[in-house]
Design an enzyme around this catalytic site. Structure first.
Site, PDB file in Angstrom:
ATOM      1  N   ASP A   1       0.852  -1.179   0.000  1.00  0.00           N
ATOM      2  CA  ASP A   1       0.000   0.000   0.000  1.00  0.00           C
ATOM      3  C   ASP A   1       0.899   1.244   0.000  1.00  0.00           C
ATOM      4  O   ASP A   1       2.076   1.155   0.347  1.00  0.00           O
ATOM      5  CB  ASP A   1      -0.895  -0.033   1.243  1.00  0.00           C
ATOM      6  CG  ASP A   1      -1.693   1.227   1.418  1.00  0.00           C
ATOM      7  OD1 ASP A   1      -2.443   1.586   0.495  1.00  0.00           O
ATOM      8  OD2 ASP A   1      -1.553   1.868   2.480  1.00  0.00           O
TER       9      ASP A   1
ATOM     10  N   ASP B   1      -0.189   5.240   0.811  1.00  0.00           N
ATOM     11  CA  ASP B   1      -0.424   6.164   1.924  1.00  0.00           C
ATOM     12  C   ASP B   1      -0.571   5.398   3.232  1.00  0.00           C
ATOM     13  O   ASP B   1      -1.425   4.514   3.354  1.00  0.00           O
ATOM     14  CB  ASP B   1      -1.699   6.977   1.681  1.00  0.00           C
ATOM     15  CG  ASP B   1      -1.610   7.884   0.476  1.00  0.00           C
ATOM     16  OD1 ASP B   1      -1.739   9.095   0.643  1.00  0.00           O
ATOM     17  OD2 ASP B   1      -1.411   7.368  -0.641  1.00  0.00           O
TER      18      ASP B   1
ATOM     19  N   ASP C   1      -1.702  -1.114   5.742  1.00  0.00           N
ATOM     20  CA  ASP C   1      -1.896  -0.485   7.051  1.00  0.00           C
ATOM     21  C   ASP C   1      -3.354  -0.431   7.475  1.00  0.00           C
ATOM     22  O   ASP C   1      -3.676   0.207   8.483  1.00  0.00           O
ATOM     23  CB  ASP C   1      -1.335   0.937   7.026  1.00  0.00           C
ATOM     24  CG  ASP C   1      -2.179   1.867   6.156  1.00  0.00           C
ATOM     25  OD1 ASP C   1      -2.578   1.450   5.050  1.00  0.00           O
ATOM     26  OD2 ASP C   1      -2.448   3.004   6.579  1.00  0.00           O
TER      27      ASP C   1
END
Length: 224
Positions: free
Chosen positions: A10, A12, A174
């Site tokens: 991922d 951001d 995240d």
């Protein structure tokens, strides 16, 4: 050690801390609309489902606004994109351990890819400006395919581009959206605890590992 043939990540909240740029764009939009600024802590909680949903959350002042299927107001979205194009990558920085972790994974001969819900117009420039582009063999943006994360489509597509099976791939993210996308695709899933998960703790998800950094993740991964 987890044997894999590729690593997907991922963007951001996993590779990059982008909240300062997103906060600047959000406040630029709000000022254009004659409204008060939003706190940076709110932006950190609102990130995770792409810019249209971020705009809806900022305007409504609540996370649940992203559950409304209606698109955000056209003028607000256009304003946010204008401001974000000006600041994208200006304050964004890799989280600790990211660059060393990516170097370690590449040294093991593993192809790397990014899967993000960020629009393609912003993904490429952000990777270039933060120095992460040379590490990536593929990048999948949120508007590139019919369905973004948490749908598994971007994960499966990226694996296809890399010539690997999802079963031989680990996705590092995240958030619950990364977890759901990776699991549904058939990948192993590692999660970092420091990113943007809409105010929730990823340690409550049944992933394959919680890793403190990408560098720590690299120590657990070996080429299959």
């Amino acid at each position: 050690m987890l044997p894999v043939r590729a690593v997907l990540l991922d963007l951001d909240g996993t590779l990059l801390d982008t909240v300062l740029d997103l906060h600047a764009a959000a406040n630029g939009m709000l000022r254009d609309l004659g409204r008060s600024d939003v706190a940076i802590e709110d932006i950190r909680a609102y990130v995770g489902r792409g810019i249209p949903n971020l705009v809806k959350r900022v305007l409504a002042g609540k996370l649940e606004a992203a559950d409304d299927p209606a698109p955000p107001p056209t003028d607000a979205l256009a304003s946010f994109k204008k401001h974000y194009a000006e600041v994208n990558g200006r304050a964004a920085r890799p989280f600790p351990g990211v660059v060393d972790g990516l170097k370690a994974l590449r040294a093991k001969g593993l192809p790397l890819g990014v899967i993000t819900n960020k629009a393609a117009d912003f993904t490429g420039p952000l990777l270039e400006r933060t120095g992460l582009a040379p590490f990536m063999s593929v990048a999948v943006s949120g508007d590139q395919l019919p369905k973004p994360k948490p749908d598994p489509m971007p994960v499966v597509w990226a694996c296809g581009r890399l010539g690997v099976s999802p079963a031989d791939t680990v996705l590092i993210g995240d958030s619950v959206h990364d977890f759901k996308a990776g699991r549904a695709a058939g990948c192993k899933v590692f999660l970092v605890p420091y990113g943007y998960n809409e105010g929730q703790d990823v340690r409550g998800l049944e992933c394959d590992a919680i890793v403190a950094s990408i560098e720590d993740a690299a120590r657990l991964i070996t080429p299959a």
